[in-house]
Design a protein around this motif. Structure first.
Motif, PDB file in Angstrom:
ATOM      1  N   ASN A   8      12.187 -20.529 -49.111  1.00 14.14           N
ATOM      2  CA  ASN A   8      11.932 -21.573 -48.116  1.00 14.14           C
ATOM      3  C   ASN A   8      10.946 -21.138 -47.027  1.00 14.14           C
ATOM      4  OD1 ASN A   8      13.766 -19.718 -47.112  1.00 14.14           O
ATOM      5  ND2 ASN A   8      14.725 -21.202 -45.732  1.00 14.14           N
ATOM      6  N   LEU A   9      10.378 -19.935 -47.154  1.00 13.94           N
ATOM      7  CA  LEU A   9       9.418 -19.462 -46.155  1.00 13.94           C
ATOM      8  C   LEU A   9       7.992 -19.562 -46.672  1.00 13.94           C
ATOM      9  CD1 LEU A   9      11.124 -16.227 -44.732  1.00 13.94           C
ATOM     10  CD2 LEU A   9      11.098 -18.519 -43.752  1.00 13.94           C
ATOM     11  N   ASN A  10       7.055 -19.781 -45.746  1.00 18.67           N
ATOM     12  CA  ASN A  10       5.634 -19.769 -46.116  1.00 18.67           C
ATOM     13  C   ASN A  10       5.165 -18.332 -46.322  1.00 18.67           C
ATOM     14  OD1 ASN A  10       5.233 -22.526 -46.066  1.00 18.67           O
ATOM     15  ND2 ASN A  10       4.728 -22.557 -43.892  1.00 18.67           N
TER      16      ASN A  10
ATOM     17  N   ASP B  59       0.630 -25.173 -50.898  1.00 24.94           N
ATOM     18  CA  ASP B  59       1.468 -25.737 -49.835  1.00 24.94           C
ATOM     19  C   ASP B  59       2.308 -24.659 -49.156  1.00 24.94           C
ATOM     20  OD1 ASP B  59       0.482 -28.223 -50.416  1.00 24.94           O
ATOM     21  OD2 ASP B  59       2.168 -28.810 -51.695  1.00 24.94           O
ATOM     22  N   THR B  60       2.569 -23.581 -49.885  1.00 23.49           N
ATOM     23  CA  THR B  60       3.437 -22.541 -49.326  1.00 23.49           C
ATOM     24  C   THR B  60       2.715 -21.233 -49.019  1.00 23.49           C
ATOM     25  OG1 THR B  60       4.054 -21.845 -51.565  1.00 23.49           O
ATOM     26  CG2 THR B  60       5.485 -23.458 -50.477  1.00 23.49           C
ATOM     27  N   SER B  61       1.433 -21.133 -49.366  1.00 21.02           N
ATOM     28  CA  SER B  61       0.681 -19.899 -49.130  1.00 21.02           C
ATOM     29  C   SER B  61      -0.544 -20.184 -48.270  1.00 21.02           C
ATOM     30  CB  SER B  61       0.252 -19.255 -50.455  1.00 21.02           C
ATOM     31  OG  SER B  61       1.385 -18.790 -51.171  1.00 21.02           O
ATOM     32  N   ILE B  62      -0.602 -19.542 -47.120  1.00 18.45           N
ATOM     33  CA  ILE B  62      -1.652 -19.772 -46.120  1.00 18.45           C
ATOM     34  C   ILE B  62      -2.689 -18.659 -46.220  1.00 18.45           C
ATOM     35  CG2 ILE B  62      -2.127 -20.035 -43.654  1.00 18.45           C
ATOM     36  CD1 ILE B  62       0.901 -20.763 -43.378  1.00 18.45           C
ATOM     37  N   TYR B  63      -3.961 -19.045 -46.311  1.00 14.18           N
ATOM     38  CA  TYR B  63      -5.047 -18.067 -46.445  1.00 14.18           C
ATOM     39  C   TYR B  63      -5.426 -17.484 -45.084  1.00 14.18           C
ATOM     40  CZ  TYR B  63      -9.790 -16.249 -46.918  1.00 14.18           C
ATOM     41  OH  TYR B  63     -10.901 -15.465 -46.863  1.00 14.18           O
ATOM     42  N   LEU B  64      -5.589 -16.158 -45.040  1.00 16.51           N
ATOM     43  CA  LEU B  64      -6.056 -15.464 -43.837  1.00 16.51           C
ATOM     44  C   LEU B  64      -7.308 -14.667 -44.182  1.00 16.51           C
ATOM     45  CD1 LEU B  64      -2.666 -13.970 -42.543  1.00 16.51           C
ATOM     46  CD2 LEU B  64      -3.677 -16.184 -41.975  1.00 16.51           C
ATOM     47  N   ASP B  65      -8.367 -14.794 -43.379  1.00 17.18           N
ATOM     48  CA  ASP B  65      -9.548 -13.970 -43.612  1.00 17.18           C
ATOM     49  C   ASP B  65      -9.399 -12.636 -42.888  1.00 17.18           C
ATOM     50  OD1 ASP B  65     -10.219 -14.317 -40.936  1.00 17.18           O
ATOM     51  OD2 ASP B  65     -11.742 -15.836 -41.339  1.00 17.18           O
TER      52      ASP B  65
ATOM     53  N   ILE C  25       5.656 -12.290 -54.957  1.00 19.14           N
ATOM     54  CA  ILE C  25       5.754 -12.526 -53.517  1.00 19.14           C
ATOM     55  C   ILE C  25       6.639 -11.441 -52.914  1.00 19.14           C
ATOM     56  CG2 ILE C  25       6.523 -14.132 -51.726  1.00 19.14           C
ATOM     57  CD1 ILE C  25       5.976 -16.422 -53.708  1.00 19.14           C
ATOM     58  N   TYR C  26       6.132 -10.795 -51.882  1.00 20.24           N
ATOM     59  CA  TYR C  26       6.835  -9.661 -51.295  1.00 20.24           C
ATOM     60  C   TYR C  26       7.031  -9.878 -49.804  1.00 20.24           C
ATOM     61  CZ  TYR C  26       5.014  -7.674 -55.635  1.00 20.24           C
ATOM     62  OH  TYR C  26       4.689  -7.460 -56.947  1.00 20.24           O
ATOM     63  N   SER C  27       8.069  -9.243 -49.263  1.00 25.18           N
ATOM     64  CA  SER C  27       8.368  -9.356 -47.836  1.00 25.18           C
ATOM     65  C   SER C  27       7.755  -8.181 -47.074  1.00 25.18           C
ATOM     66  CB  SER C  27       9.881  -9.368 -47.601  1.00 25.18           C
ATOM     67  OG  SER C  27      10.448 -10.567 -48.111  1.00 25.18           O
ATOM     68  N   ILE C  28       7.222  -8.496 -45.889  1.00 25.33           N
ATOM     69  CA  ILE C  28       6.625  -7.494 -45.013  1.00 25.33           C
ATOM     70  C   ILE C  28       7.536  -7.322 -43.799  1.00 25.33           C
ATOM     71  CG2 ILE C  28       4.614  -6.871 -43.627  1.00 25.33           C
ATOM     72  CD1 ILE C  28       2.921  -8.643 -45.429  1.00 25.33           C
ATOM     73  N   PHE C  29       8.033  -6.095 -43.612  1.00 28.92           N
ATOM     74  CA  PHE C  29       8.920  -5.785 -42.499  1.00 28.92           C
ATOM     75  C   PHE C  29       8.249  -4.781 -41.557  1.00 28.92           C
ATOM     76  CE2 PHE C  29      11.623  -6.809 -46.114  1.00 28.92           C
ATOM     77  CZ  PHE C  29      12.592  -7.650 -45.576  1.00 28.92           C
ATOM     78  N   GLN C  30       8.784  -4.701 -40.355  1.00 24.21           N
ATOM     79  CA  GLN C  30       8.365  -3.661 -39.421  1.00 24.21           C
ATOM     80  C   GLN C  30       9.580  -2.871 -38.992  1.00 24.21           C
ATOM     81  OE1 GLN C  30       6.073  -4.954 -36.057  1.00 24.21           O
ATOM     82  NE2 GLN C  30       5.614  -2.873 -35.411  1.00 24.21           N
ATOM     83  N   LYS C  31       9.426  -1.544 -38.995  1.00 21.15           N
ATOM     84  CA  LYS C  31      10.469  -0.673 -38.486  1.00 21.15           C
ATOM     85  C   LYS C  31       9.778   0.404 -37.658  1.00 21.15           C
ATOM     86  CE  LYS C  31      14.740   1.672 -39.631  1.00 21.15           C
ATOM     87  NZ  LYS C  31      15.756   1.953 -40.679  1.00 21.15           N
ATOM     88  N   GLY C  32       9.887   0.286 -36.342  1.00 22.57           N
ATOM     89  CA  GLY C  32       9.130   1.168 -35.466  1.00 22.57           C
ATOM     90  C   GLY C  32       7.643   0.917 -35.645  1.00 22.57           C
TER      91      GLY C  32
END
Length: 361
Positions: free
Chosen positions: A305-307, A318-324, A286-293
């Motif tokens: 504790n994050l989805n 329960d903790t992972s939401i599928y996106l198409d 599980i990895y975090s996605i950040f934005q910088k500029g």
């Protein structure tokens, strides 16, 4: 065609089913494989498939130049062209060679030599409809221009393209193993689904020509481009090369340097950045996605504790939401991928995330 141009001998010596050849324009890689396919048809009575990504690419092929005269001259003894007829639908070449008169017909679906189909022209995007039983005599596949040039904003990889190619190979070859797939491309962008799947890392520290990926039995040849003399005198004699000698196009087309290399988007980014999401890549990755500029940065930190988001239905929980691929987050990441605006903290994160992005790019 001089002896400086590409030859398949060493590549074939690896006896690999899947062979990637990355080389600058004009090095002769496509010439060599087309010649090989024609020789296989004549000497072994086998057939081949010329594969492109989409039907539109097949329709744009220059039928008259698919088999240059030089290939016919090298394959047929005592070659002598009789006549060539061109129409919108088909090119017909009549010539003498191998002790007889021959007729070669080329259209957007097949190539026929003396009334026998020797090469089928197929697109990967429609390969799901392909019936393998129709191709029992096919021993060679040429997937041309399999890497997308990052400067071409209209081309896109197919969803799950790597799996689609493997499915295509399974349908055509089934249980046969004395077969060859040649994947040809210019040195464009190392950020692609194939390098991600095979974990192929070509960089300033790994500059081998022939790279045998033992785990997969795959060979990647980074073909040298040596027909150009880079001396000052040579550049003075070639005004085009002189104009573009300091450009990335020169490095790609002449020096065979990737326009986007593996290290250009693998680095640590420190300082303040906005956390957007967490992506679940399976196997507790599980990895975090950040934005910088305008940049998206992905690192290997995460909060329990994050989805999470995922593009794989098998990872729904329960903790992972599928996106198409139509979801706005998918569209944003797809846009950033093709703009090369995603940076990863290390190669493991890059390859794991890119495998997941393969379903939405």
């Amino acid at each position: 065609m001089t002896n400086n141009y590409y030859k398949l001998d060493k590549l074939l010596s690896y006896n690999s089913m899947l062979n990637m050849v990355i080389g600058a324009r004009g090095v002769g890689k496509t010439f060599a494989v087309k010649k090989y396919m024609l020789e296989q048809a004549i000497n072994k009575k086998s057939k081949s498939i010329y594969l492109r990504r989409r039907d539109s690419e097949l329709l744009g092929i220059d039928k008259e130049k698919f088999f240059p005269t030089e290939i016919l001259r090298q394959v047929f003894t005592n070659f002598e062209e009789i006549e060539t007829k061109n129409s919108r639908a088909e090119t017909t070449i009549k010539f003498f060679g191998n002790g007889r008169e021959n007729e070669l017909k080329i259209n957007s679906k097949r190539i026929i030599l003396n009334d026998i189909v020797i090469i089928y022209l197929k697109s990967l995007s429609t390969s799901i409809k392909l019936k393998g039983s129709e191709y029992d005599e096919v021993d060679t596949v040429l997937f041309d221009e399999f890497l997308i040039d990052e400067m071409d904003k209209n081309l896109r990889y197919l969803p799950n393209e790597v799996d689609l190619l493997f499915q295509f190979m399974s349908s055509v070859f089934r249980k046969r193993d004395k077969v060859k797939v040649f994947m040809l491309a210019n040195a464009t962008n190392t950020n692609n689904p194939y390098f991600a799947y095979f974990r192929f890392d070509y960089n300033d520290y790994n500059t081998k020509e022939y790279n045998y990926l033992k785990k997969y039995g795959v060979v990647v040849h980074i073909a040298p481009n040596k027909p150009v003399d880079f001396s000052k005198e040579s550049l003075d004699d070639n005004p085009l090369l002189k104009i573009m000698q300091d450009s990335q196009i020169f490095k790609s087309n002449v020096e065979n340097e990737f326009t986007v290399n593996n290290y250009s988007n693998v680095k640590k980014i420190k300082g303040r950045k906005t956390k957007l999401y967490q992506i679940d890549c399976g196997n507790n990755q599980i990895y975090s996605i950040f934005q910088k500029g305008s940049i998206i940065y992905i690192d290997n930190s995460f909060e329990k504790n994050l989805n999470n988001i995922t593009f794989n239905k098998n990872l729904i929980s329960d903790t992972s939401i599928y996106l198409d691929r139509s979801n706005y987050i998918s569209k944003m990441l797809r846009d950033k991928f093709y703009k090369n605006d995603i940076i990863y903290c290390n190669f493991e994160v890059k390859y794991n995330v890119m495998e997941e992005l393969n379903s939405i790019i």
